[in-house]
Design an enzyme around this catalytic site. Sequence first.
Site, PDB file in Angstrom:
ATOM      1  N   LYS A   1       0.842  -1.198   0.000  1.00  0.00           N
ATOM      2  CA  LYS A   1       0.000   0.000   0.000  1.00  0.00           C
ATOM      3  C   LYS A   1       0.877   1.248   0.000  1.00  0.00           C
ATOM      4  O   LYS A   1       1.701   1.443   0.889  1.00  0.00           O
ATOM      5  CB  LYS A   1      -0.904   0.009   1.237  1.00  0.00           C
TER       6      LYS A   1
ATOM      7  N   ASP B   1      -2.646  10.150   3.706  1.00  0.00           N
ATOM      8  CA  ASP B   1      -4.047   9.758   3.875  1.00  0.00           C
ATOM      9  C   ASP B   1      -4.758  10.767   4.778  1.00  0.00           C
ATOM     10  O   ASP B   1      -4.700  10.666   5.998  1.00  0.00           O
ATOM     11  CB  ASP B   1      -4.115   8.345   4.482  1.00  0.00           C
TER      12      ASP B   1
ATOM     13  N   LYS C   1     -10.115  12.829   8.356  1.00  0.00           N
ATOM     14  CA  LYS C   1      -9.641  12.392   9.669  1.00  0.00           C
ATOM     15  C   LYS C   1      -9.568  13.577  10.632  1.00  0.00           C
ATOM     16  O   LYS C   1      -9.418  14.709  10.201  1.00  0.00           O
ATOM     17  CB  LYS C   1      -8.221  11.808   9.535  1.00  0.00           C
TER      18      LYS C   1
ATOM     19  N   ASP D   1       1.523   6.305   5.555  1.00  0.00           N
ATOM     20  CA  ASP D   1       0.549   5.364   5.001  1.00  0.00           C
ATOM     21  C   ASP D   1       1.072   4.680   3.723  1.00  0.00           C
ATOM     22  O   ASP D   1       0.340   3.952   3.067  1.00  0.00           O
ATOM     23  CB  ASP D   1      -0.784   6.077   4.754  1.00  0.00           C
TER      24      ASP D   1
ATOM     25  N   ASP E   1     -12.283   7.068   3.869  1.00  0.00           N
ATOM     26  CA  ASP E   1     -11.059   6.824   4.641  1.00  0.00           C
ATOM     27  C   ASP E   1     -10.650   5.344   4.614  1.00  0.00           C
ATOM     28  O   ASP E   1      -9.549   4.993   5.016  1.00  0.00           O
ATOM     29  CB  ASP E   1     -11.262   7.306   6.087  1.00  0.00           C
TER      30      ASP E   1
ATOM     31  N   GLU F   1      -9.541   3.710   2.218  1.00  0.00           N
ATOM     32  CA  GLU F   1      -9.029   3.823   0.845  1.00  0.00           C
ATOM     33  C   GLU F   1      -7.982   2.770   0.512  1.00  0.00           C
ATOM     34  O   GLU F   1      -7.808   2.426  -0.658  1.00  0.00           O
ATOM     35  CB  GLU F   1      -8.446   5.224   0.616  1.00  0.00           C
TER      36      GLU F   1
ATOM     37  N   ARG G   1      -7.820  -0.456   0.992  1.00  0.00           N
ATOM     38  CA  ARG G   1      -8.371  -1.654   0.339  1.00  0.00           C
ATOM     39  C   ARG G   1      -8.829  -1.350  -1.085  1.00  0.00           C
ATOM     40  O   ARG G   1      -8.828  -2.223  -1.951  1.00  0.00           O
ATOM     41  CB  ARG G   1      -9.514  -2.216   1.192  1.00  0.00           C
TER      42      ARG G   1
HETATM   43  N1  BES Z   1      -4.314   4.408   6.935  1.00  0.00           N
HETATM   44  C1  BES Z   1      -5.457   4.149   7.726  1.00  0.00           C
HETATM   45  C2  BES Z   1      -5.212   3.105   8.816  1.00  0.00           C
HETATM   46  C3  BES Z   1      -4.374   3.561   9.988  1.00  0.00           C
HETATM   47  C4  BES Z   1      -4.955   4.258  11.035  1.00  0.00           C
HETATM   48  C5  BES Z   1      -3.049   3.245  10.054  1.00  0.00           C
HETATM   49  C6  BES Z   1      -4.181   4.634  12.115  1.00  0.00           C
HETATM   50  C7  BES Z   1      -2.294   3.613  11.145  1.00  0.00           C
HETATM   51  C8  BES Z   1      -2.859   4.309  12.175  1.00  0.00           C
HETATM   52  C9  BES Z   1      -6.580   3.620   6.842  1.00  0.00           C
HETATM   53  O1  BES Z   1      -6.611   4.119   5.573  1.00  0.00           O
HETATM   54  C10 BES Z   1      -7.844   4.021   7.514  1.00  0.00           C
HETATM   55  O2  BES Z   1      -8.107   5.183   7.590  1.00  0.00           O
HETATM   56  N2  BES Z   1      -8.601   3.039   7.982  1.00  0.00           N
HETATM   57  C11 BES Z   1      -9.812   3.294   8.657  1.00  0.00           C
HETATM   58  C12 BES Z   1     -10.820   2.288   8.195  1.00  0.00           C
HETATM   59  C13 BES Z   1     -12.233   2.595   8.651  1.00  0.00           C
HETATM   60  C14 BES Z   1     -12.752   3.839   7.978  1.00  0.00           C
HETATM   61  C15 BES Z   1     -13.093   1.411   8.323  1.00  0.00           C
HETATM   62  C16 BES Z   1      -9.569   3.149  10.168  1.00  0.00           C
HETATM   63  O3  BES Z   1      -8.817   2.263  10.565  1.00  0.00           O
HETATM   64  O4  BES Z   1     -10.096   3.966  10.912  1.00  0.00           O
HETATM   65 ZN    ZN Z   2      -4.863   4.741   4.799  1.00  0.00          ZN
HETATM   66 MN    MN Z   3      -7.682   5.933   5.445  1.00  0.00          MN
END
Ligand code: BES
Ligand code: ZN
Ligand code: MN
Length: 498
Positions: free
Chosen positions: A269, A274, A281, A292, A351, A353, A355
């Site tokens: 990835k 992000d 966020k 990210d 968010d 994104e 996947r």
């Molecule tokens: N890049 C983030 C995941 C992440 C969060 C990595 C905190 C490291 C620290 C990912 O893109 C994301 O935002 N995931 C969301 C998914 C949710 C919206 C289902 C998450 O984990 O909040």
């Molecule tokens: Zn992300």
């Molecule tokens: Mn995200």
Amino acid sequence: MDFKIINSIIGKQRSACLIVGVHEAGKLSTSAKHLDKTSRSYISKILKKGDIKGKRGETLLLHTIPNSDAERILLVGCGKEDELNDQQFRKITTAVTNELDKIGVKEAVNYLGELKIKGRDLPWKIRQMSEASCDALYRFEEMKSKAHQRPAASLKKVSFHIPDTANRANCREAAKTGLAIANGMAITKDLGNLPGNVCTPTYLANKAKAIGKGNSKLKVSVLDEKQMTALKMGSFLSVTRGSRQPAKLITLDYRGGKKNEKPIVLVGKGVTFDSGGVSIKPSPTMDEMKYDMCGAASVLGVIATISELKLPVNVVGVVPACENMPDGDASKPGDVVTSMSGQTIEILNTDAEGRLILCDALTYSGRFKPEVVIDIATLTGACVMALGSHATGVLGNDDDLVDELLLAGKNSNDRCWQLPLWEEYDAQLKSNFADMANIGGRESGTITAACFLARFTKDYTWAHLDIAGTAWHSGAKKGGTGRPVPLLTQYILDRCGK
Ligand code: BES
Ligand code: ZN
Ligand code: MN
């Protein structure tokens, strides 16, 4: 860094610094005992005074040791002799290296290979020490002006004493491997630490090309958005809509193995920032979302490591790289997109994104006729909640592959832990409007993210590594960790029988 394997007599060894272990309760290691003898109980007297207690990671620097040709001796506490384990051994090496870095010596002779760790041989310890010492000396000063930069580390050469010369060739090999892994980790850390305004998708593509330069075994190619449109990567492209930075699909094709041997494909990835997109966020710690792209960075790091080691194996790295930004043209919650596989996706949260870019990269990976596919991603905050920063989450559609990764993690001291990928969880991805939603609700977020990816990996053996908790340190030590380069390199080494 220069690593040497030597068989030395400690009393006669010239060096700027000898590194010698002492255990709790005043118990001396083999070399400490020798040194104690030649120096007429100099070491045991100091231990008796209680200046060092032998507690793990404790250090004491000694000068002018009687009857020794060394300028200094660094005693390091190793805890109780029968309790020393893999992780503690690495921590001891880090403590020693930090101390050497502080003193500023150029060279040292290390006697810690003689410490006993259950189930670990001398080459294992040498590899860990070479890797961990480079890891500890790593600096990231690129973004500071000259006046603010720390000087480069002075330590340039470490000689590992081996008590058993029969092992010499294996120990040399181990030091070389440790160094190559550390070099790969440094690439991964650098890319992670670079800010989002420097480390863009284009920067990642250029870095990949630089790694491939002059290496006839490694071919790097980069697809632009037009080419991705032609491939119908509607899901990946939906994420980059809000960004001014052009997205890239980077392929690093390393062919060190037999021509007809199926490759291991690593998909990383590469979201270079992000923001969450329209599902933006919260501001605190949003800066950390420059990390990210650590999955992508680890793929580049591993490819650099296996190239340096010239491993006889075929490995393809696939890196979807883009930003996730809000904008008048960005994807919106409720939008439905069509992935390269033909499956449609309702974007309920922009968010989620990672996947969305990975699913198209995973479909694309099928064209390499892979032996196995492993994706590496900072995918879910839920993984940080579940496993913290110590273990990478691993899930997959093949238990043998997952077991191999668990073992490689254990042996490389870069551990992962399995979560279940049961079909019960997959039901959470139901959408009223498309084939699936891109989120699965509040519960078991790491698993539903993997369930989403599993819908795109049915044609091959696949595992997913969620490195959201392990790829970087938060807080005072904020910065990339270089993980899971050791784990993946170990997996590849095991694959080619090394
Ligand atoms: N890049 C983030 C995941 C992440 C969060 C990595 C905190 C490291 C620290 C990912 O893109 C994301 O935002 N995931 C969301 C998914 C949710 C919206 C289902 C998450 O984990 O909040
Ligand atoms: Zn992300
Ligand atoms: Mn995200």
